[in-house]
Design an enzyme around this catalytic site. Sequence first.
Site, PDB file in Angstrom:
ATOM      1  N   LYS A 118      51.294  42.034  19.241  1.00 18.89           N
ATOM      2  CA  LYS A 118      50.815  40.363  19.397  1.00 18.89           C
ATOM      3  C   LYS A 118      51.145  39.660  18.463  1.00 18.89           C
ATOM      4  CE  LYS A 118      46.485  37.827  19.867  1.00 18.89           C
ATOM      5  NZ  LYS A 118      46.644  36.375  18.569  1.00 18.89           N
ATOM      6  N   HIS A 177      37.375  37.124  11.053  1.00 17.29           N
ATOM      7  CA  HIS A 177      37.174  38.557  11.959  1.00 17.29           C
ATOM      8  C   HIS A 177      38.183  39.430  11.316  1.00 17.29           C
ATOM      9  CE1 HIS A 177      41.540  37.945  12.881  1.00 17.29           C
ATOM     10  NE2 HIS A 177      41.593  39.270  13.194  1.00 17.29           N
ATOM     11  N   ASP A 183      39.764  43.770  12.221  1.00 15.65           N
ATOM     12  CA  ASP A 183      40.421  43.903  13.530  1.00 15.65           C
ATOM     13  C   ASP A 183      39.075  45.041  13.720  1.00 15.65           C
ATOM     14  OD1 ASP A 183      42.394  42.098  13.630  1.00 15.65           O
ATOM     15  OD2 ASP A 183      43.581  43.267  12.400  1.00 15.65           O
ATOM     16  N   HIS A 201      39.544  38.897   7.262  1.00 16.80           N
ATOM     17  CA  HIS A 201      40.830  37.801   7.400  1.00 16.80           C
ATOM     18  C   HIS A 201      40.760  37.077   8.427  1.00 16.80           C
ATOM     19  CE1 HIS A 201      41.634  40.932  10.303  1.00 16.80           C
ATOM     20  NE2 HIS A 201      43.092  40.130  11.282  1.00 16.80           N
TER      21      HIS A 201
END
Length: 360
Positions: free
Chosen positions: A218, A237, A239, A293
């Site tokens: 991404k 959030h 991962d 993070h």
Amino acid sequence: MATNVFIPRVESLANSGLDEIPPEYVRLESERDDHLGDAIEEEKKSDEGPQIPTIDIKGLDSDDEAVRKLCVEQMLDAAVNWGVMHIVGHGIPAELIDKLREVGTRFFDLPVEEKEKYANDQPSGMIQGYGSKLANSASGRLEWMDYFFHLMFPENQTDLSIWPHYPSDYVEVTKEFGKELRVMATKIFTLLSLGLGLPAEKLEAEAGGMENILFQMKINYYPKCPQPNLALGVEAHTDVSHLTFIFHNNVPGLQVYYDGKWVTAKNVPDSIIVHIGDSLEILSNGLFKSVLHRGLVNKEKVRISWTIFAEPHKDNVLLRPLPELVTDASPPKFGPRTFAQHVRQKLFKIKEEESPAAAK
């Protein structure tokens, strides 16, 4: 590709000359803490505080047993206490990283209408391509970021028709980088496995092995923002991946949550940032920390980051605490689930049926 839902491109908003961001980009009061601000200023302020650890993984290949042991210990400490680290000595040629930065930047330098030819269609499930995030149900707010997303590795599962056709060397450079990163990933898995007292190859094999670990890339494009104290490039959030690899165009923006506060990542030359994700936290029975993070923005410079998620196959790998790490004193903290099940649990806040531990 075309989308049936109008999604404003943040780049277009930023280039329109606005002095205030639209209300849908303004973060909730609960998110506006002392460390939400201009990323460049926040990095300067972080000089005196705790710093994300830096690990030279060349030590794994040393002939000196003490050097190898120290490298394993440093990796274990970072994975347990931080969930994130700067990796140097990774072996990926600097020239190749520069080329990947160049081809990604040149794509985003295209006019928005040219990039729209690659637009994804999130409502229909077509997530690969050029996009901007839809409103998240958790906050109802939009993120100050556009992106390009696609599967990078393994080659036999990639769809090159989705990859940018400009610049002409995008495909060649990205393929080569994927191969190099795959080698580095094995080194990280090896160090983490040894840190857990397991055979060197154990953790990677349980994570899916060469066949079932997918690399999703991404490229995040964060335009300049007139009110960085009110916006986020990426909201807080963890991962879902095993590991996440990040590098950027030397503009700060990453913050990680450590010891009760947000720490802004410094620019460590020639490094790649590595995050521990949910999937590896599950395999380690919670010993490793899936790091919380977020991404800041700034008024002065465009930030571009390249984020590669090393993920298990959605159905072929069972995520559960490794039996070697489960004892009477440390019972399983997570119930077994496939990657697809974990993502659904996380997105829709579904409680686990197999285990009393709540889905992350």
